[in-house]
Design an enzyme around this catalytic site. Sequence first.
Site, PDB file in Angstrom:
ATOM      1  N   GLU A   1       0.936  -1.465   0.034  1.00 52.94           N
ATOM      2  CA  GLU A   1       0.612  -0.054   0.146  1.00 52.94           C
ATOM      3  C   GLU A   1       1.391   1.029  -0.290  1.00 52.94           C
ATOM      4  O   GLU A   1       1.938   1.425   1.201  1.00 52.94           O
ATOM      5  CB  GLU A   1      -0.606   0.273   1.296  1.00 52.94           C
TER       6      GLU A   1
ATOM      7  N   ASP B   1      -6.671   8.377   1.670  1.00 50.19           N
ATOM      8  CA  ASP B   1      -6.659   8.077   2.663  1.00 50.19           C
ATOM      9  C   ASP B   1      -5.707   9.420   3.335  1.00 50.19           C
ATOM     10  O   ASP B   1      -5.022   9.471   3.371  1.00 50.19           O
ATOM     11  CB  ASP B   1      -5.471   6.796   3.237  1.00 50.19           C
TER      12      ASP B   1
ATOM     13  N   HIS C   1       2.945   0.736   2.764  1.00 48.56           N
ATOM     14  CA  HIS C   1       2.996  -0.808   4.149  1.00 48.56           C
ATOM     15  C   HIS C   1       2.805  -1.848   2.889  1.00 48.56           C
ATOM     16  O   HIS C   1       2.359  -1.801   2.237  1.00 48.56           O
ATOM     17  CB  HIS C   1       1.968  -0.720   4.357  1.00 48.56           C
TER      18      HIS C   1
ATOM     19  N   HIS D   1       1.014  -6.323   8.866  1.00 53.83           N
ATOM     20  CA  HIS D   1       0.641  -5.839   8.733  1.00 53.83           C
ATOM     21  C   HIS D   1       1.979  -4.867   8.818  1.00 53.83           C
ATOM     22  O   HIS D   1       2.253  -4.641  10.259  1.00 53.83           O
ATOM     23  CB  HIS D   1       0.058  -4.208   9.200  1.00 53.83           C
TER      24      HIS D   1
END
Lengths: 65, 495
Positions: free
Chosen positions: B10, B85, B147, B236
């Site tokens: 991401e 985001d 990420h 993550h």
Amino acid sequence: MAEREQKKRSSTTRAEEKAPEEAPAASATGEKLKAELDDLLDEIDEVLEENAEEFVRSYVQKGGE
Amino acid sequence: MAVKKVCGIETEYGIHHLGGDNPVSSSSMLVSAYVADLERAGWDFEDESPGNDARGYTREGAMPPAVETHLVNAVLTSGARYYVDHAHPELSTPECSDALELVRYDKAGEEVLRRSMVAVNRILPDGQRITVYKNNSDSKGNSYGCHENYLMDRALPFARLADQVTSHFVTRQVYTGAGKVGSEAGGSHAREVTYQISQRSEFFEETIGLETTLKRPIVNTRDEPHADPKRYRRFHVIVGDANLCEVATFLKVGTTALVLSMIEDDALGNVELRLSRPVQAIRQISYDLSMREPVELVDGRTAGALDIQWELHRLARKYADERGLDSVGGEGVGREILRRWEEVLHGLETDPSAVARQVDWAAKLQLIEAYRDRHGIGWDDHRLAALDLQYHDLRPERSLFARLDAERLVEEESVMAAVVQPPRSTRAYFRGECLRRFPGAVNSANWDSLVFDVGTGPLQRVPMMDPLRGTAEHTEALLDGSTSASELLERLSAG
């Protein structure tokens, strides 16, 4: 760690053995790289944002994630 | 046996809007301009729970990120998610089955942002312009993330995972660092830093934790599997820099997938590589261009960043010989990870310029040194900060990275295909293909399900709880044999 030390040493030895015949090629590559880098710097002078200080100052982001 | 390391990235991109003053709406305009002309489905938030902690609790005062449901959010036919985001455009690649495939989709993500810039700048008023940067800091103390996600076996205790992976996360920056002029941290040491290895390392303040925006932890505990939670964990990872060099992305993902597999198979069990002060070490290593300065280990010894990477590489080679490389994409990709890992470590310990075509911080440093040399300027000259920023500019006519002869691992043609086509090897295939074939019938989508609206009857949810099912192998014939979404759903329920 010991195994790696050994391996590294042996690869260094190999590199040294080869060094004499590789040297001319390496310096030719170096010259070529330098010439390419010079061309690149000419290009960068052309594309670099004109007012560097203002350009950098105006780039403000909010933290993300 | 380690589970296959299905993986994704991401990326939050930096955005600059000349003539605009609201980064949230600028990001929305950018994403909307791209998706306006595409057939797309909305995102389904049913599955979102970013506040869950892998350690089984939520620490007092922890602040899980809010899910912003009102912002633009789209699923692409590649299986990717493209959205806003916070105040950044963000693209999540589809799930990929190995590091090489992920390089392709990471590059395809850049292309989506590039096309978005073209689309939005066409409709902006005269005098306005939106530009996108693939970096992680504005050099003024604000950071945004890149990420990674890896599929893990739920049976592995999280405490062991966190304990064993930290050394890799602290030291892998020697080849994943994207380079940065100066420092954004306080303190006398930081003020002397002219150039450092990582964009992100200075922003980590904890060893482990749930937050991603405040007190960032080296090991993030977000427990949101987007898959069957009894079998899987989605690990993550927030500690990486965004890379432009393909080899750097390949190694970032490849070495990490390997190390995670080794932890699952207990092949790192007794290694004494644990750092006594990871937060201090990650910063110290970023400041140390020699990569040899010793950091303290818990057993009282010290080791340099390169030493720790060499030791991990040695163990990974041993693991590959004994246990195989199935979990990281098989022998072909696995051996390539090991080979390039070794090559890059050799280069770094000889002279970082030896890896200037593979490693972003080395590429940027070489450029900066040459520029300083030509113009005879000091480190405080604004042109160096401008050069740093412009390295990451995604516009082909401005990008400095694009002017370098960085080594490529994927064909340009296959990257362009990945802008619209999903990977064949994960459930992203089913997601992307359903969107491409039946755009009007997909009501919404998320990572682990698709919701269909075929016009009659209630909405129908198709769960995809296993990232390794819904592949081309599993579903291509089924899709080819279905002329409509209703037919597909009938065949699915007939099983």
